[in-house]
Design a protein around this motif. Structure first.
Motif, PDB file in Angstrom:
ATOM      1  N   ASP A 136       0.768  -1.185  -0.250  1.00  0.00           N
ATOM      2  CA  ASP A 136       0.032   0.154  -0.154  1.00  0.00           C
ATOM      3  C   ASP A 136       0.645   1.105  -0.352  1.00  0.00           C
ATOM      4  O   ASP A 136       1.692   0.906   1.045  1.00  0.00           O
ATOM      5  CB  ASP A 136      -1.126  -0.243   1.508  1.00  0.00           C
ATOM      6  CG  ASP A 136      -1.800   1.062   1.252  1.00  0.00           C
ATOM      7  OD1 ASP A 136      -1.394   2.018   0.815  1.00  0.00           O
ATOM      8  OD2 ASP A 136      -2.749   1.616   1.868  1.00  0.00           O
ATOM      9  N   PHE A 137       1.062   1.650  -0.919  1.00  0.00           N
ATOM     10  CA  PHE A 137       2.008   2.776  -1.574  1.00  0.00           C
ATOM     11  C   PHE A 137       1.425   4.516  -0.511  1.00  0.00           C
ATOM     12  O   PHE A 137       2.510   4.753   0.621  1.00  0.00           O
ATOM     13  CB  PHE A 137       1.575   3.976  -2.278  1.00  0.00           C
ATOM     14  CG  PHE A 137       0.986   4.298  -3.014  1.00  0.00           C
ATOM     15  CD1 PHE A 137       0.287   5.859  -3.051  1.00  0.00           C
ATOM     16  CD2 PHE A 137      -0.606   3.625  -3.289  1.00  0.00           C
ATOM     17  CE1 PHE A 137      -0.319   6.523  -2.872  1.00  0.00           C
ATOM     18  CE2 PHE A 137      -1.304   4.431  -3.671  1.00  0.00           C
ATOM     19  CZ  PHE A 137      -1.431   6.456  -3.701  1.00  0.00           C
ATOM     20  N   LEU A 141       3.988   5.764   2.426  1.00  0.00           N
ATOM     21  CA  LEU A 141       4.409   6.765   2.576  1.00  0.00           C
ATOM     22  C   LEU A 141       4.728   6.793   3.865  1.00  0.00           C
ATOM     23  O   LEU A 141       5.584   8.169   4.205  1.00  0.00           O
ATOM     24  CB  LEU A 141       4.096   7.825   1.572  1.00  0.00           C
ATOM     25  CG  LEU A 141       4.567   7.771   0.266  1.00  0.00           C
ATOM     26  CD1 LEU A 141       3.405   8.896  -0.784  1.00  0.00           C
ATOM     27  CD2 LEU A 141       5.058   7.741  -0.010  1.00  0.00           C
ATOM     28  N   LYS A 142       3.519   7.117   4.022  1.00  0.00           N
ATOM     29  CA  LYS A 142       3.815   6.851   5.810  1.00  0.00           C
ATOM     30  C   LYS A 142       4.801   6.751   7.067  1.00  0.00           C
ATOM     31  O   LYS A 142       5.821   7.476   7.763  1.00  0.00           O
ATOM     32  CB  LYS A 142       2.081   7.304   6.254  1.00  0.00           C
ATOM     33  CG  LYS A 142       1.046   7.752   5.819  1.00  0.00           C
ATOM     34  CD  LYS A 142      -0.202   7.238   6.994  1.00  0.00           C
ATOM     35  CE  LYS A 142      -1.629   8.293   6.440  1.00  0.00           C
ATOM     36  NZ  LYS A 142      -2.486   8.081   6.621  1.00  0.00           N
ATOM     37  N   ILE A 143       4.708   5.800   6.522  1.00  0.00           N
ATOM     38  CA  ILE A 143       6.236   4.621   7.337  1.00  0.00           C
ATOM     39  C   ILE A 143       7.610   5.361   6.861  1.00  0.00           C
ATOM     40  O   ILE A 143       8.506   5.953   7.901  1.00  0.00           O
ATOM     41  CB  ILE A 143       5.923   3.178   6.916  1.00  0.00           C
ATOM     42  CG1 ILE A 143       4.629   2.491   7.302  1.00  0.00           C
ATOM     43  CG2 ILE A 143       7.618   2.421   7.211  1.00  0.00           C
ATOM     44  CD1 ILE A 143       4.469   1.029   7.112  1.00  0.00           C
ATOM     45  N   ALA A 144       7.928   5.707   6.027  1.00  0.00           N
ATOM     46  CA  ALA A 144       9.114   6.291   5.567  1.00  0.00           C
ATOM     47  C   ALA A 144       9.017   7.969   5.871  1.00  0.00           C
ATOM     48  O   ALA A 144      10.087   7.775   7.132  1.00  0.00           O
ATOM     49  CB  ALA A 144       9.224   6.599   3.937  1.00  0.00           C
ATOM     50  N   GLN A 145       7.750   7.924   6.652  1.00  0.00           N
ATOM     51  CA  GLN A 145       8.089   9.658   6.628  1.00  0.00           C
ATOM     52  C   GLN A 145       8.384   9.540   8.761  1.00  0.00           C
ATOM     53  O   GLN A 145       9.242   9.992   9.206  1.00  0.00           O
ATOM     54  CB  GLN A 145       7.202  10.628   6.819  1.00  0.00           C
ATOM     55  CG  GLN A 145       6.876  12.188   7.247  1.00  0.00           C
ATOM     56  CD  GLN A 145       6.148  12.513   6.684  1.00  0.00           C
ATOM     57  OE1 GLN A 145       4.951  12.333   5.730  1.00  0.00           O
ATOM     58  NE2 GLN A 145       5.535  14.165   6.957  1.00  0.00           N
ATOM     59  N   LEU A 167      12.093  -0.202  -4.605  1.00  0.00           N
ATOM     60  CA  LEU A 167      10.553   0.626  -5.244  1.00  0.00           C
ATOM     61  C   LEU A 167      10.905  -0.072  -6.462  1.00  0.00           C
ATOM     62  O   LEU A 167      11.629  -0.073  -7.634  1.00  0.00           O
ATOM     63  CB  LEU A 167      10.411   2.222  -4.844  1.00  0.00           C
ATOM     64  CG  LEU A 167       9.806   2.516  -5.275  1.00  0.00           C
ATOM     65  CD1 LEU A 167       8.313   2.443  -3.982  1.00  0.00           C
ATOM     66  CD2 LEU A 167       9.881   3.805  -5.417  1.00  0.00           C
ATOM     67  N   ASP A 168      10.109  -0.478  -6.723  1.00  0.00           N
ATOM     68  CA  ASP A 168       9.488  -1.551  -7.689  1.00  0.00           C
ATOM     69  C   ASP A 168       8.849  -0.035  -9.138  1.00  0.00           C
ATOM     70  O   ASP A 168       7.768   0.659  -8.006  1.00  0.00           O
ATOM     71  CB  ASP A 168       8.047  -2.285  -7.914  1.00  0.00           C
ATOM     72  CG  ASP A 168       7.995  -3.174  -9.517  1.00  0.00           C
ATOM     73  OD1 ASP A 168       8.652  -3.039 -10.528  1.00  0.00           O
ATOM     74  OD2 ASP A 168       8.035  -4.425  -9.246  1.00  0.00           O
ATOM     75  N   ILE A 169       8.933   0.143 -10.350  1.00  0.00           N
ATOM     76  CA  ILE A 169       8.029   1.431 -11.033  1.00  0.00           C
ATOM     77  C   ILE A 169       6.763   0.850 -11.226  1.00  0.00           C
ATOM     78  O   ILE A 169       6.130   1.654 -10.691  1.00  0.00           O
ATOM     79  CB  ILE A 169       9.170   1.496 -12.225  1.00  0.00           C
ATOM     80  CG1 ILE A 169       9.890   1.721 -11.974  1.00  0.00           C
ATOM     81  CG2 ILE A 169       7.940   1.862 -12.835  1.00  0.00           C
ATOM     82  CD1 ILE A 169      10.998   2.066 -13.025  1.00  0.00           C
ATOM     83  N   ASP A 226       2.630   4.501  -9.529  1.00  0.00           N
ATOM     84  CA  ASP A 226       3.634   3.830  -9.617  1.00  0.00           C
ATOM     85  C   ASP A 226       4.482   4.159  -9.267  1.00  0.00           C
ATOM     86  O   ASP A 226       5.240   5.401  -8.527  1.00  0.00           O
ATOM     87  CB  ASP A 226       3.783   3.847 -11.272  1.00  0.00           C
ATOM     88  CG  ASP A 226       4.548   5.157 -12.136  1.00  0.00           C
ATOM     89  OD1 ASP A 226       4.559   6.860 -11.082  1.00  0.00           O
ATOM     90  OD2 ASP A 226       4.275   5.761 -12.994  1.00  0.00           O
ATOM     91  N   GLY A 227       6.240   3.391  -9.784  1.00  0.00           N
ATOM     92  CA  GLY A 227       7.221   3.689  -8.566  1.00  0.00           C
ATOM     93  C   GLY A 227       7.693   4.855  -8.622  1.00  0.00           C
ATOM     94  O   GLY A 227       8.350   5.695  -7.798  1.00  0.00           O
ATOM     95  N   TYR A 228       7.417   5.149  -9.889  1.00  0.00           N
ATOM     96  CA  TYR A 228       8.164   7.198  -9.904  1.00  0.00           C
ATOM     97  C   TYR A 228       7.077   8.279  -9.067  1.00  0.00           C
ATOM     98  O   TYR A 228       7.900   8.977  -8.470  1.00  0.00           O
ATOM     99  CB  TYR A 228       7.443   7.660 -11.888  1.00  0.00           C
ATOM    100  CG  TYR A 228       8.559   6.361 -12.663  1.00  0.00           C
ATOM    101  CD1 TYR A 228       9.912   6.129 -12.681  1.00  0.00           C
ATOM    102  CD2 TYR A 228       8.076   5.890 -13.642  1.00  0.00           C
ATOM    103  CE1 TYR A 228      10.479   5.922 -13.532  1.00  0.00           C
ATOM    104  CE2 TYR A 228       8.169   5.248 -14.813  1.00  0.00           C
ATOM    105  CZ  TYR A 228      10.011   5.045 -14.337  1.00  0.00           C
ATOM    106  OH  TYR A 228      10.391   4.154 -15.380  1.00  0.00           O
ATOM    107  N   GLU A 229       6.160   7.996  -9.501  1.00  0.00           N
ATOM    108  CA  GLU A 229       4.990   8.700  -8.370  1.00  0.00           C
ATOM    109  C   GLU A 229       5.949   8.949  -7.227  1.00  0.00           C
ATOM    110  O   GLU A 229       5.758   9.689  -6.446  1.00  0.00           O
ATOM    111  CB  GLU A 229       4.068   8.339  -8.459  1.00  0.00           C
ATOM    112  CG  GLU A 229       3.052   9.380  -9.854  1.00  0.00           C
ATOM    113  CD  GLU A 229       3.507  10.575 -10.330  1.00  0.00           C
ATOM    114  OE1 GLU A 229       3.998  11.953  -9.209  1.00  0.00           O
ATOM    115  OE2 GLU A 229       4.185  11.288 -11.207  1.00  0.00           O
ATOM    116  N   VAL A 230       5.771   7.840  -6.586  1.00  0.00           N
ATOM    117  CA  VAL A 230       6.178   7.600  -4.966  1.00  0.00           C
ATOM    118  C   VAL A 230       7.301   7.622  -4.649  1.00  0.00           C
ATOM    119  O   VAL A 230       7.586   8.424  -3.932  1.00  0.00           O
ATOM    120  CB  VAL A 230       6.071   5.540  -4.853  1.00  0.00           C
ATOM    121  CG1 VAL A 230       6.950   5.421  -3.538  1.00  0.00           C
ATOM    122  CG2 VAL A 230       5.284   5.080  -4.579  1.00  0.00           C
ATOM    123  N   CYS A 231       8.376   7.849  -5.417  1.00  0.00           N
ATOM    124  CA  CYS A 231      10.031   8.252  -5.474  1.00  0.00           C
ATOM    125  C   CYS A 231       9.969  10.036  -5.488  1.00  0.00           C
ATOM    126  O   CYS A 231      10.247  10.439  -4.766  1.00  0.00           O
ATOM    127  CB  CYS A 231      10.098   7.902  -6.627  1.00  0.00           C
ATOM    128  SG  CYS A 231      12.620   8.241  -6.573  1.00  0.00           S
TER     129      CYS A 231
END
Length: 188
Positions: A21-22, A26-30, A39-41, A47-52
């Motif tokens: 779950d992206f 993101l919450k966990i990363a923060q 990260l997979d694309i 997609d992975g680009y947007e997550v990055c």
């Protein structure tokens, strides 16, 4: 595939957090500030680009290195991964030794960057202390110079100042107020 990755990363003695779950990722990363993101694309919803991009646009996560691990091997995908802030790119099926080497490289780089930031903070603090000490000595040296010029005789136009040194001695300085010296005038 993520189980394989986790197995290959065991020698690094790091905790691996798998997340599909992206939004939660993101919450966990923060919140946890991981040392590295793999990260997979190609992912559902985002997609992975947007997550990055999202990671790199956040002040709390912008310095976390991102390694893309993906089946996409075309030049545009690889180029885009670096453009959005990816630190490295590994294609599937990956070679275990290659993945280990790239993870190790990124972890070492992050460690060096953190040490460099700490060293820069120490240097800045040292400069601050030096500047404070320098500016503190200036008025005292002006007072000392003025006192020696006045030859220690007090008159009605002179003021007496007493200073206590660190070893407890009292030092008296006579400063002639009428004597025009721009350096001493700034003190009063």
């Amino acid at each position: 595939n993520s189980d394989k990755i986790e197995y290959f990363l065991l020698p690094f003695e790091i905790a691996v957090e798998k997340q599909k779950d992206f939004k939660l990722a993101l919450k966990i990363a923060q919140a946890q500030q991981p040392d590295l993101v793999l990260l997979d694309i190609m992912m559902p919803e985002m997609d992975g680009y947007e997550v990055c991009k999202t990671l790199k646009s956040n002040k709390d996560t912008k310095d976390i290195p991102v390694i893309f691990i993906t089946a996409k091997t075309d030049e545009e995908s690889i180029e885009k991964a670096y453009e959005v802030g990816g630190a490295d790119y590994v294609t599937k099926p990956f070679l275990p030794k290659e993945l280990k080497a790239r993870v190790k490289k990124e972890l070492n780089l992050k460690s060096l960057q953190q040490k460099n930031m700490e060293r820069n903070k120490q240097i800045a603090f040292s400069k601050l202390i030096h500047n404070i000490a320098y500016h503190w000595r200036q008025p005292l040296s002006v007072i000392s110079t003025s006192a020696s010029v006045s030859s220690g005789t007090a008159s009605s136009s002179m003021q007496t100042y007493s200073f206590q040194t660190t070893d407890g001695k009292i030092v008296k300085a006579y400063i002639k107020r009428m004597w025009h010296n721009p350096r001493t005038d700034e003190l009063f």
